[in-house]
Scaffold this motif. Structure first.
Motif, PDB file in Angstrom:
ATOM      1  N   ARG A 210       0.819  -1.215   0.000  1.00 35.12           N
ATOM      2  CA  ARG A 210       0.000   0.000   0.000  1.00 35.12           C
ATOM      3  C   ARG A 210       0.853   1.265   0.000  1.00 35.12           C
ATOM      4  NH1 ARG A 210      -4.377  -2.318   4.372  1.00 35.12           N
ATOM      5  NH2 ARG A 210      -5.767  -3.304   2.837  1.00 35.12           N
ATOM      6  N   TRP A 211       1.942   1.262   0.786  1.00 32.27           N
ATOM      7  CA  TRP A 211       2.809   2.457   0.769  1.00 32.27           C
ATOM      8  C   TRP A 211       3.235   2.750  -0.667  1.00 32.27           C
ATOM      9  CZ3 TRP A 211       1.630   4.171   5.157  1.00 32.27           C
ATOM     10  CH2 TRP A 211       1.812   3.495   6.367  1.00 32.27           C
ATOM     11  N   ARG A 212       3.536   1.691  -1.398  1.00 31.19           N
ATOM     12  CA  ARG A 212       3.982   1.861  -2.786  1.00 31.19           C
ATOM     13  C   ARG A 212       2.830   2.244  -3.705  1.00 31.19           C
ATOM     14  NH1 ARG A 212       7.746  -3.555  -2.465  1.00 31.19           N
ATOM     15  NH2 ARG A 212       9.741  -2.517  -2.048  1.00 31.19           N
ATOM     16  N   LYS A 213       1.701   1.553  -3.561  1.00 33.83           N
ATOM     17  CA  LYS A 213       0.547   1.819  -4.436  1.00 33.83           C
ATOM     18  C   LYS A 213       0.036   3.242  -4.249  1.00 33.83           C
ATOM     19  CE  LYS A 213      -3.589   0.214  -3.391  1.00 33.83           C
ATOM     20  NZ  LYS A 213      -4.752  -0.698  -3.193  1.00 33.83           N
ATOM     21  N   TRP A 214      -0.004   3.679  -2.992  1.00 36.90           N
ATOM     22  CA  TRP A 214      -0.510   5.022  -2.693  1.00 36.90           C
ATOM     23  C   TRP A 214       0.508   6.116  -2.974  1.00 36.90           C
ATOM     24  CZ3 TRP A 214      -2.628   3.384   2.798  1.00 36.90           C
ATOM     25  CH2 TRP A 214      -3.754   2.571   2.628  1.00 36.90           C
ATOM     26  N   LYS A 215       1.777   5.723  -3.240  1.00 36.21           N
ATOM     27  CA  LYS A 215       2.857   6.663  -3.558  1.00 36.21           C
ATOM     28  C   LYS A 215       3.147   7.631  -2.395  1.00 36.21           C
ATOM     29  CE  LYS A 215       2.064   6.434  -8.543  1.00 36.21           C
ATOM     30  NZ  LYS A 215       3.134   5.446  -8.701  1.00 36.21           N
ATOM     31  N   ILE A 216       2.948   7.138  -1.192  1.00 35.15           N
ATOM     32  CA  ILE A 216       3.260   7.946  -0.013  1.00 35.15           C
ATOM     33  C   ILE A 216       4.767   7.981   0.230  1.00 35.15           C
ATOM     34  CG2 ILE A 216       2.962   8.097   2.498  1.00 35.15           C
ATOM     35  CD1 ILE A 216       0.154   6.951   2.075  1.00 35.15           C
ATOM     36  N   PHE A 217       5.440   6.855  -0.065  1.00 36.10           N
ATOM     37  CA  PHE A 217       6.883   6.769   0.138  1.00 36.10           C
ATOM     38  C   PHE A 217       7.574   6.303  -1.148  1.00 36.10           C
ATOM     39  CE2 PHE A 217       5.083   5.923   4.379  1.00 36.10           C
ATOM     40  CZ  PHE A 217       5.729   6.909   5.113  1.00 36.10           C
ATOM     41  N   THR A 218       8.724   6.880  -1.392  1.00 30.84           N
ATOM     42  CA  THR A 218       9.564   6.392  -2.483  1.00 30.84           C
ATOM     43  C   THR A 218      10.348   5.179  -1.984  1.00 30.84           C
ATOM     44  OG1 THR A 218      11.479   7.743  -1.852  1.00 30.84           O
ATOM     45  CG2 THR A 218       9.833   8.759  -3.318  1.00 30.84           C
ATOM     46  N   GLU A 219      11.013   4.490  -2.899  1.00 29.81           N
ATOM     47  CA  GLU A 219      11.836   3.350  -2.488  1.00 29.81           C
ATOM     48  C   GLU A 219      12.966   3.803  -1.573  1.00 29.81           C
ATOM     49  OE1 GLU A 219      11.142   0.101  -3.040  1.00 29.81           O
ATOM     50  OE2 GLU A 219       9.304   0.904  -3.899  1.00 29.81           O
ATOM     51  N   ASP A 220      13.508   4.998  -1.823  1.00 26.24           N
ATOM     52  CA  ASP A 220      14.556   5.532  -0.941  1.00 26.24           C
ATOM     53  C   ASP A 220      13.997   5.811   0.451  1.00 26.24           C
ATOM     54  OD1 ASP A 220      16.518   5.372  -2.828  1.00 26.24           O
ATOM     55  OD2 ASP A 220      16.411   7.482  -3.436  1.00 26.24           O
ATOM     56  N   ASN A 221      12.772   6.353   0.513  1.00 22.35           N
ATOM     57  CA  ASN A 221      12.121   6.600   1.809  1.00 22.35           C
ATOM     58  C   ASN A 221      11.991   5.298   2.584  1.00 22.35           C
ATOM     59  OD1 ASN A 221       9.733   8.982   0.413  1.00 22.35           O
ATOM     60  ND2 ASN A 221      11.797   9.318   1.169  1.00 22.35           N
ATOM     61  N   ILE A 222      11.569   4.249   1.893  1.00 13.91           N
ATOM     62  CA  ILE A 222      11.365   2.957   2.548  1.00 13.91           C
ATOM     63  C   ILE A 222      12.701   2.378   3.001  1.00 13.91           C
ATOM     64  CG2 ILE A 222      10.599   0.573   2.142  1.00 13.91           C
ATOM     65  CD1 ILE A 222       8.432   1.784   0.266  1.00 13.91           C
TER      66      ILE A 222
END
Length: 349
Positions: A189-201
């Protein structure tokens, strides 16, 4: 420098320590500082067969008393010391029960939880003893200066750890384990919703936001400060009594957001972390009530009218037609408590 790359089992290190051919604490190594939680987490990783950082050894002259080759730990002392302590602590020359004794915590591994190695079934003992470390061996003619330079490189990344990464290195108990598990469950969901980038994660920002949601469920809307998140970990890492109910409420709230807004979220202003906090607070308030008792009870449904209000407010924020106080809070991405409250109140009215 000719480095030999190989694999050694946990049992190999135990045998070397028993034969006194392993130099576990050379002068350039740090003293043993791992806390019981870190040791527990490490043994759990071995029992699960998960990869761990490479071990570095240096060959030494053969021991003339037992005609065995000696090996010196260049990097990995605390890892090797932890497994030896767990399996047979009396093999440590400087063994101190009050400092060295530990068991694996139940929150890390239910199979091993609160049991000593001697109490484990044979298959678990074998799994731990047969675990293979990836090992690089430096030749015997590597001098101390070269070892010190290598050791410095191994422990210098050049990247400053952020606050959540520092908490990850400090805490290993119930709160940390629960927070990481809850954040990981929501990764799609974090990815689908675009709340966090891969770098953020990669830098654990989704874990920090999950920590904020736990604070919200415990204390209501608060301002974001690293000190308040730090206190949460210190106060509840060893014993997180609300763990089950908070996990249940977090999952229900995230499910509800996904069911009602999931496909639209990447197009809404709530994809911004500061606004997503307020959206979560609104859904949580509807279903459970902010500042409510953390006793298990009936979950309220999100009314259609409330959803219409939320979408209407999102459109106004996007079009910059919302109240100036709300737009100012959005523009600044502020995490001050009064700004968070003003956004939540706007979404609710």
């Amino acid at each position: 420098m000719e480095i030999t790359r190989t694999l050694y089992k946990v049992s190999d290190f135990v045998s070397w320590q028993r034969a006194k051919t392993l130099v576990l604490s050379p002068s350039f190594q740090r003293r043993p500082v791992w806390k019981p939680g870190a040791k527990s987490f490490f043994i759990d990783s071995i029992a699960r067969g998960l990869p761990i950082p490479k071990i570095f050894l240096r060959e030494r002259r053969t021991d003339l008393n037992n005609l065995e080759p000696k090996r010196e730990v260049v990097d990995g002392q605390q890892r090797i010391r932890t497994v030896i302590t767990y399996i047979d602590p009396k093999l440590l020359i400087d063994y101190k029960p009050q400092r060295d004794d530990f068991t694996v915590q139940l929150v890390h591994n239910e199979e091993l939880g609160d049991k000593r190695f001697s109490e484990l079934p044979h298959d678990l003992k074998s799994r731990i003893l047969d675990y293979q470390f990836s090992v690089d061996i430096l030749p015997a003619d590597t001098d101390d200066r070269e070892v010190l330079q290598l050791f410095a490189r191994l422990n210098a990344t050049g990247v400053k750890l952020n606050d959540q990464e520092l908490r990850n290195a400090e805490f290993f108990g119930e709160l940390k384990t629960s927070t990481f598990a809850l954040a990981a469950e929501q990764l799609p969901r974090w990815r689908k919703w675009k709340i966090f980038t891969e770098d953020n994660i990669a830098r654990m920002q989704e874990v920090e936001l999950t920590s904020e949601f736990i604070l919200l469920m415990l204390k209501g809307i608060t301002g974001k400060s690293q000190s308040s998140i730090g206190r949460l970990y210190k106060n509840r890492d060893k014993r997180f009594q609300e763990r089950s109910e908070i996990g249940r409420r977090f999952r229900i709230t995230m499910d509800s957001i996904d069911d009602n807004l999931g496909e639209q979220l990447p197009l809404l202003p709530f994809r911004k972390k500061a606004l997503f906090y307020s959206l979560f607070a609104v859904f949580y308030d509807i279903q459970f009530g902010l500042n409510s008792s953390l006793t298990k009870g009936r979950v309220k449904q999100v009314p259609r009218e409330a959803l219409r209000k939320i979408k209407r407010c999102a459109e106004r924020i996007e079009a910059e037609n919302a109240p100036s106080k709300v737009l100012e809070a959005v523009a600044r991405r502020t995490t001050h408590v009064s700004s968070r409250e003003s956004i939540v109140q706007y979404l609710q009215r």
